[in-house]
Design a protein around this motif. Structure first.
Motif, PDB file in Angstrom:
ATOM      1  N   PHE A  10      84.215  58.022 -19.451  1.00 38.10           N
ATOM      2  CA  PHE A  10      83.685  56.404 -19.725  1.00 38.10           C
ATOM      3  C   PHE A  10      84.972  55.728 -20.115  1.00 38.10           C
ATOM      4  O   PHE A  10      85.311  54.715 -19.160  1.00 38.10           O
ATOM      5  N   ILE A  11      85.950  56.046 -20.940  1.00 37.37           N
ATOM      6  CA  ILE A  11      87.225  55.309 -21.168  1.00 37.37           C
ATOM      7  C   ILE A  11      87.790  55.074 -19.815  1.00 37.37           C
ATOM      8  O   ILE A  11      88.424  54.031 -19.692  1.00 37.37           O
ATOM      9  N   GLU A  12      88.168  55.979 -19.082  1.00 38.73           N
ATOM     10  CA  GLU A  12      88.840  55.726 -17.856  1.00 38.73           C
ATOM     11  C   GLU A  12      88.414  54.831 -16.934  1.00 38.73           C
ATOM     12  O   GLU A  12      89.298  54.201 -16.200  1.00 38.73           O
ATOM     13  N   GLN A  13      87.129  54.141 -17.116  1.00 33.12           N
ATOM     14  CA  GLN A  13      86.910  52.927 -16.241  1.00 33.12           C
ATOM     15  C   GLN A  13      87.522  51.874 -16.713  1.00 33.12           C
ATOM     16  O   GLN A  13      87.764  50.708 -15.703  1.00 33.12           O
ATOM     17  N   PHE A  14      88.311  51.665 -17.762  1.00 27.49           N
ATOM     18  CA  PHE A  14      89.133  50.395 -18.239  1.00 27.49           C
ATOM     19  C   PHE A  14      90.460  50.707 -17.744  1.00 27.49           C
ATOM     20  O   PHE A  14      91.061  49.418 -17.928  1.00 27.49           O
ATOM     21  N   ARG A  15      90.792  51.402 -17.030  1.00 30.83           N
ATOM     22  CA  ARG A  15      92.146  51.697 -16.704  1.00 30.83           C
ATOM     23  C   ARG A  15      92.635  50.853 -15.516  1.00 30.83           C
ATOM     24  O   ARG A  15      93.886  50.272 -15.453  1.00 30.83           O
ATOM     25  N   GLU A  16      91.582  50.404 -14.701  1.00 33.28           N
ATOM     26  CA  GLU A  16      91.989  49.386 -13.482  1.00 33.28           C
ATOM     27  C   GLU A  16      92.131  47.895 -14.047  1.00 33.28           C
ATOM     28  O   GLU A  16      92.721  47.188 -13.236  1.00 33.28           O
ATOM     29  N   PHE A  17      92.086  47.740 -15.385  1.00 31.27           N
ATOM     30  CA  PHE A  17      91.854  46.302 -15.727  1.00 31.27           C
ATOM     31  C   PHE A  17      93.094  46.074 -16.687  1.00 31.27           C
ATOM     32  O   PHE A  17      93.425  46.986 -17.417  1.00 31.27           O
ATOM     33  N   GLU A  18      93.720  44.818 -16.358  1.00 28.75           N
ATOM     34  CA  GLU A  18      94.839  44.313 -17.199  1.00 28.75           C
ATOM     35  C   GLU A  18      94.444  44.210 -18.798  1.00 28.75           C
ATOM     36  O   GLU A  18      93.153  43.743 -18.917  1.00 28.75           O
ATOM     37  N   THR A  19      95.099  44.230 -19.475  1.00 30.50           N
ATOM     38  CA  THR A  19      94.883  43.941 -21.112  1.00 30.50           C
ATOM     39  C   THR A  19      94.486  42.561 -21.146  1.00 30.50           C
ATOM     40  O   THR A  19      93.783  42.381 -21.974  1.00 30.50           O
ATOM     41  N   ALA A  20      94.999  41.618 -20.481  1.00 32.32           N
ATOM     42  CA  ALA A  20      94.669  40.288 -20.460  1.00 32.32           C
ATOM     43  C   ALA A  20      93.223  40.162 -19.950  1.00 32.32           C
ATOM     44  O   ALA A  20      92.679  39.157 -20.814  1.00 32.32           O
ATOM     45  N   ASP A  21      92.820  40.848 -19.058  1.00 32.64           N
ATOM     46  CA  ASP A  21      91.355  40.524 -18.778  1.00 32.64           C
ATOM     47  C   ASP A  21      90.630  41.083 -19.712  1.00 32.64           C
ATOM     48  O   ASP A  21      89.361  40.612 -19.906  1.00 32.64           O
ATOM     49  N   VAL A  22      90.882  42.061 -20.278  1.00 30.77           N
ATOM     50  CA  VAL A  22      90.245  42.921 -21.193  1.00 30.77           C
ATOM     51  C   VAL A  22      89.870  41.947 -22.442  1.00 30.77           C
ATOM     52  O   VAL A  22      88.945  41.768 -23.064  1.00 30.77           O
ATOM     53  N   SER A  23      91.036  41.153 -22.646  1.00 29.38           N
ATOM     54  CA  SER A  23      91.008  40.565 -24.033  1.00 29.38           C
ATOM     55  C   SER A  23      90.159  39.232 -23.680  1.00 29.38           C
ATOM     56  O   SER A  23      89.544  38.623 -24.510  1.00 29.38           O
ATOM     57  N   ASP A  24      90.079  38.603 -22.370  1.00 26.67           N
ATOM     58  CA  ASP A  24      89.460  37.602 -22.158  1.00 26.67           C
ATOM     59  C   ASP A  24      87.885  37.830 -22.366  1.00 26.67           C
ATOM     60  O   ASP A  24      87.265  36.926 -23.057  1.00 26.67           O
ATOM     61  N   VAL A  25      87.468  39.020 -21.932  1.00 27.80           N
ATOM     62  CA  VAL A  25      85.946  39.192 -22.003  1.00 27.80           C
ATOM     63  C   VAL A  25      85.640  39.337 -23.596  1.00 27.80           C
ATOM     64  O   VAL A  25      84.519  39.555 -23.895  1.00 27.80           O
ATOM     65  N   LEU A  26      86.563  39.710 -24.333  1.00 29.03           N
ATOM     66  CA  LEU A  26      86.183  39.926 -25.858  1.00 29.03           C
ATOM     67  C   LEU A  26      86.692  38.551 -26.575  1.00 29.03           C
ATOM     68  O   LEU A  26      86.954  38.761 -27.653  1.00 29.03           O
ATOM     69  N   ASN A  27      86.778  37.342 -26.089  1.00 33.08           N
ATOM     70  CA  ASN A  27      86.526  36.153 -26.407  1.00 33.08           C
ATOM     71  C   ASN A  27      88.002  35.939 -27.015  1.00 33.08           C
ATOM     72  O   ASN A  27      88.249  35.192 -28.112  1.00 33.08           O
ATOM     73  N   ARG A  28      89.066  36.614 -26.500  1.00 39.05           N
ATOM     74  CA  ARG A  28      90.347  36.548 -26.783  1.00 39.05           C
ATOM     75  C   ARG A  28      90.574  36.700 -28.446  1.00 39.05           C
ATOM     76  O   ARG A  28      91.561  36.142 -29.092  1.00 39.05           O
ATOM     77  N   LEU A  29      89.835  37.532 -29.045  1.00 37.15           N
ATOM     78  CA  LEU A  29      90.042  37.958 -30.424  1.00 37.15           C
ATOM     79  C   LEU A  29      90.449  39.354 -30.818  1.00 37.15           C
ATOM     80  O   LEU A  29      90.501  39.612 -31.929  1.00 37.15           O
ATOM     81  N   TYR A  30      90.518  40.112 -30.068  1.00 41.70           N
ATOM     82  CA  TYR A  30      90.745  41.680 -30.273  1.00 41.70           C
ATOM     83  C   TYR A  30      92.075  41.753 -29.497  1.00 41.70           C
ATOM     84  O   TYR A  30      92.159  43.184 -29.045  1.00 41.70           O
ATOM     85  N   ALA A  31      93.164  40.868 -29.326  1.00 40.33           N
ATOM     86  CA  ALA A  31      94.422  41.384 -28.852  1.00 40.33           C
ATOM     87  C   ALA A  31      95.480  41.192 -30.215  1.00 40.33           C
ATOM     88  O   ALA A  31      95.274  40.317 -30.937  1.00 40.33           O
ATOM     89  N   MET A  32      96.087  42.545 -30.138  1.00 36.19           N
ATOM     90  CA  MET A  32      96.901  42.569 -31.408  1.00 36.19           C
ATOM     91  C   MET A  32      98.283  41.451 -31.341  1.00 36.19           C
ATOM     92  O   MET A  32      98.457  41.039 -30.250  1.00 36.19           O
ATOM     93  N   ASN A  33      98.690  41.412 -32.443  1.00 35.88           N
ATOM     94  CA  ASN A  33     100.072  40.517 -32.287  1.00 35.88           C
ATOM     95  C   ASN A  33     101.005  40.781 -31.193  1.00 35.88           C
ATOM     96  O   ASN A  33     101.491  42.114 -31.101  1.00 35.88           O
ATOM     97  N   GLY A  34     101.444  39.881 -30.554  1.00 33.49           N
ATOM     98  CA  GLY A  34     102.420  40.199 -29.638  1.00 33.49           C
ATOM     99  C   GLY A  34     103.831  40.778 -29.973  1.00 33.49           C
ATOM    100  O   GLY A  34     104.470  41.287 -28.913  1.00 33.49           O
ATOM    101  N   ALA A  35     104.145  40.971 -31.108  1.00 34.58           N
ATOM    102  CA  ALA A  35     105.372  41.580 -31.672  1.00 34.58           C
ATOM    103  C   ALA A  35     105.300  43.027 -31.417  1.00 34.58           C
ATOM    104  O   ALA A  35     106.415  43.590 -31.633  1.00 34.58           O
ATOM    105  N   ILE A  36     104.158  43.651 -31.410  1.00 33.33           N
ATOM    106  CA  ILE A  36     103.926  45.059 -31.315  1.00 33.33           C
ATOM    107  C   ILE A  36     104.143  45.472 -29.781  1.00 33.33           C
ATOM    108  O   ILE A  36     103.170  45.107 -29.025  1.00 33.33           O
TER     109      ILE A  36
END
Length: 263
Positions: A56-82
């Motif tokens: 199931f987890i492998e299904q996320f591989r084709e998507f960029e982190t930015a796209d994942v963050s967008d559908v999470l209402n931009r609230l589940y992306a870590m600080n960019g310093a990491i």
């Protein structure tokens, strides 16, 4: 000073020297109990937690982190310093969480025994930015335990040695200043990393853009949203690249907000 008093002082001095050599604290009935570690919050380990299947987890591989963050209402992306301090490898896997006492990494070492192959070890350093909490020795051990990589809200050391392993390690930076190994700490409890709450079993998705955390309980809904919008987004990006787009939506938003536009 009387003879018995001299002997008493000498005995105390010898006891203190012995404590330094053996590493024992000098016996004292006045030692504060608050300095002792007790089991429970702040000092506990969970060895198991609910997991999603790797298929199931492998299904996320084709998507960029930015796209994942967008559908999470931009609230589940870590600080960019990491950022990935080692190479350009991406991360995708189950979160094994670690909470550290500032400047200490005992629980990072213990996580080597707890994390399953492919897990991403996510480390909360309690805001400390002085000591490194991972170096080349832990990295080499992690390769043998088949750990997928690390996300550390703190610092690492032995950069060249870690690079030799090829292990992806996302962290805030590098320092030669090493950690202590005493504790306390926690493994597989809720933590905060990069401004995001991470629970054991959440999905970690990291690439050159950054790091997104997919809550385990909503993962099925999130992958459905991503898959549903995939074709629409690809079509829009293609049209923008060939110059076929309109900014009418910007004017509509400005009018809705009552923005004053003057000549």
């Amino acid at each position: 000073m009387k003879l018995d008093e001299q002997q008493l002082v000498g005995n105390k001095f010898e006891e203190a020297q012995a404590a330094l050599v053996t590493g024992r604290d000098e016996p004292s009935p006045t030692k504060p109990k608050s300095s002792e570690m007790t089991p429970g919050p702040g000092y506990m380990i969970r060895t198991e937690f609910p997991r999603l299947s790797q298929e199931f987890i492998e299904q996320f591989r084709e998507f960029e982190t930015a796209d994942v963050s967008d559908v999470l209402n931009r609230l589940y992306a870590m600080n960019g310093a990491i950022r990935n301090q080692i190479n350009d490898k991406e991360l995708l896997g189950t979160a094994c969480t670690v909470k550290l006492y500032p400047g200490d990494n005992l629980m990072v070492h213990k996580a080597l025994d707890i994390a399953k192959p492919g897990d991403i070890v996510v480390v909360d350093c309690s805001g400390a930015m002085s000591n490194a909490v991972l170096g080349d020795l832990v990295a080499n051990k992690s390769i043998h335990r088949k750990i997928g990589g690390y996300v550390i809200d703190g610092l690492i050391r032995d950069l060249d040695g870690i690079k030799e392993t090829g292990l992806p390690v996302y962290a805030r930076g590098v320092t030669p200043f090493g950690p202590l190994h005493r504790g306390p700490g926690e493994i597989n409890t809720p933590i905060c990393c990069g401004g995001v709450v991470v629970n054991p079993g959440d999905i970690i998705k990291a690439d050159s853009t950054g790091i997104a955390v997919i809550p385990r309980g909503f993962a099925d809904e999130i992958i459905q949203r991503l898959q549903a919008s995939k074709a629409r987004l690809a079509e829009y990006v293609t049209s923008v690249k060939r110059g076929d787009f309109s900014n009418a939506w910007v004017d509509e938003q400005l009018r809705e907000n009552g923005c004053a536009i003057c000549n």
